[in-house]
Design a protein around this motif. Structure first.
Motif, PDB file in Angstrom:
ATOM      1  N   GLY A  54       0.906  -1.774   0.088  1.00  0.00           N
ATOM      2  CA  GLY A  54      -0.258  -0.053  -0.536  1.00  0.00           C
ATOM      3  C   GLY A  54       1.233   1.182   0.000  1.00  0.00           C
ATOM      4  O   GLY A  54       1.973   1.335  -0.140  1.00  0.00           O
TER       5      GLY A  54
ATOM      6  N   ALA B 177      -1.133   3.730   4.914  1.00  0.00           N
ATOM      7  CA  ALA B 177      -2.927   2.916   4.529  1.00  0.00           C
ATOM      8  C   ALA B 177      -2.956   1.605   2.707  1.00  0.00           C
ATOM      9  O   ALA B 177      -1.964   2.110   2.487  1.00  0.00           O
ATOM     10  N   PRO B 178      -3.270   1.353   3.328  1.00  0.00           N
ATOM     11  CA  PRO B 178      -3.294   0.080   1.897  1.00  0.00           C
ATOM     12  C   PRO B 178      -4.489   0.803   1.435  1.00  0.00           C
ATOM     13  O   PRO B 178      -4.756   2.001   1.012  1.00  0.00           O
TER      14      PRO B 178
ATOM     15  N   ARG C 238      -1.983   8.678   9.052  1.00  0.00           N
ATOM     16  CA  ARG C 238      -2.935   7.747   9.845  1.00  0.00           C
ATOM     17  C   ARG C 238      -4.234   7.894  10.439  1.00  0.00           C
ATOM     18  O   ARG C 238      -5.115   8.031   9.873  1.00  0.00           O
TER      19      ARG C 238
ATOM     20  N   ILE D  61      -6.227  10.476   7.719  1.00  0.00           N
ATOM     21  CA  ILE D  61      -7.139   9.864   6.982  1.00  0.00           C
ATOM     22  C   ILE D  61      -8.312   9.408   7.603  1.00  0.00           C
ATOM     23  O   ILE D  61      -9.091   8.850   7.558  1.00  0.00           O
ATOM     24  N   LYS D  62      -8.411   9.068   8.929  1.00  0.00           N
ATOM     25  CA  LYS D  62      -9.690   7.903   9.936  1.00  0.00           C
ATOM     26  C   LYS D  62     -10.846  10.063  10.195  1.00  0.00           C
ATOM     27  O   LYS D  62     -11.099   9.253  10.206  1.00  0.00           O
TER      28      LYS D  62
ATOM     29  N   ALA E 135      -6.889   0.272  -1.012  1.00  0.00           N
ATOM     30  CA  ALA E 135      -7.912   0.071  -0.421  1.00  0.00           C
ATOM     31  C   ALA E 135      -8.631   1.184   0.738  1.00  0.00           C
ATOM     32  O   ALA E 135      -9.659   1.342   0.404  1.00  0.00           O
ATOM     33  N   GLY E 136      -8.192   1.688   1.347  1.00  0.00           N
ATOM     34  CA  GLY E 136      -8.437   2.509   2.308  1.00  0.00           C
ATOM     35  C   GLY E 136      -8.230   4.635   2.038  1.00  0.00           C
ATOM     36  O   GLY E 136      -8.038   5.174   2.365  1.00  0.00           O
ATOM     37  N   ILE E 137      -7.921   4.660   0.327  1.00  0.00           N
ATOM     38  CA  ILE E 137      -7.434   5.308   0.071  1.00  0.00           C
ATOM     39  C   ILE E 137      -8.688   5.971  -1.391  1.00  0.00           C
ATOM     40  O   ILE E 137      -9.348   4.960  -2.215  1.00  0.00           O
ATOM     41  N   ASN E 138      -9.216   7.107  -1.714  1.00  0.00           N
ATOM     42  CA  ASN E 138     -10.502   7.698  -2.381  1.00  0.00           C
ATOM     43  C   ASN E 138      -9.666   7.887  -3.725  1.00  0.00           C
ATOM     44  O   ASN E 138     -10.555   6.661  -4.998  1.00  0.00           O
TER      45      ASN E 138
ATOM     46  N   ALA F 228      -8.960  -2.262  -5.467  1.00  0.00           N
ATOM     47  CA  ALA F 228      -8.903  -2.541  -4.221  1.00  0.00           C
ATOM     48  C   ALA F 228      -9.889  -0.680  -4.020  1.00  0.00           C
ATOM     49  O   ALA F 228     -10.165  -0.304  -3.099  1.00  0.00           O
TER      50      ALA F 228
ATOM     51  N   LEU G 131      -9.972   2.034  -5.332  1.00  0.00           N
ATOM     52  CA  LEU G 131      -8.773   3.106  -5.175  1.00  0.00           C
ATOM     53  C   LEU G 131      -9.203   3.730  -7.286  1.00  0.00           C
ATOM     54  O   LEU G 131      -8.284   3.157  -7.995  1.00  0.00           O
TER      55      LEU G 131
END
Length: 251
Positions: free
Chosen positions: A179, A219-220, A192, A195-196, A222-225, A244, A246
């Motif tokens: 990631g 962040a993976p 992190r 992002i949360k 999939a954790g990012i737009n 993911a 992304l």
């Protein structure tokens, strides 16, 4: 310098130290050898701890390369990425921007008339917004001198009660398996947290970071737009981003 390096490899090291990065195609032409030879040279320099290979080249190895040393790398690409990223910001939004030379370009292209609020842990971003009429909140914290970023518990605490419409983060590298990653553990923790606290997360980086894996993943995929960059990644990374969910935006 490592005594086992040959003259050509020493020339590459000199270029790395002077420019901060090298490209395989440019080295091929200037040194009159094949791309395969250059790639073997870069592999040796990486094994020796002198360089880190990237997509199409290599960068000088260093945990926290100072902002002033990175500011000229890929500058045209960073300007395009920053301009494109700033166009995503809507009037009245609250935005977090972290430290880096590409995120700085996001700040440079903010429209003051949009009446947005910027929160940042980056002194270079805050300095850029002085006199621009942009409401700016700067976190406290411990300064990482090389990157002019504020980190640690004070920086984190100042962000815990905030909610961001949009965040723009830099990264030292991105890979299909690891990631998005960063070379500094304290900066990774702030990323992190941002992002949360965000409704929309954007990573801005140029293509030299493709395939690079630093120690601290924040962040993976999939954790990012959205990934805003200057070139499409190679097949493996592009496919992984698609899987993911992304979005890749080319500036």
């Amino acid at each position: 310098m490592n005594a086992t390096l040959n003259d050509r490899q020493r020339q590459i090291v000199d270029l790395l130290q002077a420019e901060g990065e090298v490209r395989v195609t440019e080295l091929r032409d200037s040194l009159s050898v094949t791309e395969m030879t250059i790639r073997r040279d870069l592999e040796k320099l990486e094994a020796a701890g002198i360089a880190k290979r990237t997509f199409g080249g290599a960068i000088v190895l260093g945990k926290d390369i100072a902002l002033q040393e990175r500011s000229g790398f890929m500058i045209d690409q960073k300007i395009r990425i920053g301009r494109h990223a700033a166009e995503l910001i809507l009037p009245g939004e609250s935005v977090f921007i972290d430290s880096g030379t590409t995120t700085l370009q996001v700040a440079r292209h903010i429209k003051p008339e949009y009446n947005i609020t910027v929160v940042t842990n980056a002194l270079n971003v805050a300095a850029e917004l002085i006199g621009r009429g942009v409401t700016t909140l700067v976190t406290g914290g411990i300064m990482v001198e090389a990157t002019s970023s504020m980190v640690g518990p004070i920086a984190a605490q100042s962000m815990t009660d905030m909610a961001f419409d949009r965040v723009f983060l830099g990264a030292t590298g991105v890979s299909a398996l690891h990631g998005f990653s960063n070379s500094n553990v304290n900066e990774a923790e702030i990323k992190r947290l941002a992002i949360k606290r965000a409704a929309d997360v954007n990573i801005v980086l140029d293509h030299t970071k493709f395939g690079v894996k630093e120690l601290f993943s924040f962040a993976p995929l999939a954790g990012i737009n959205r990934l805003i960059t200057d070139q499409s990644p190679a097949d493996e990374l592009r496919h992984a981003c698609g899987e993911a969910g992304l979005e890749i935006v080319l500036a």
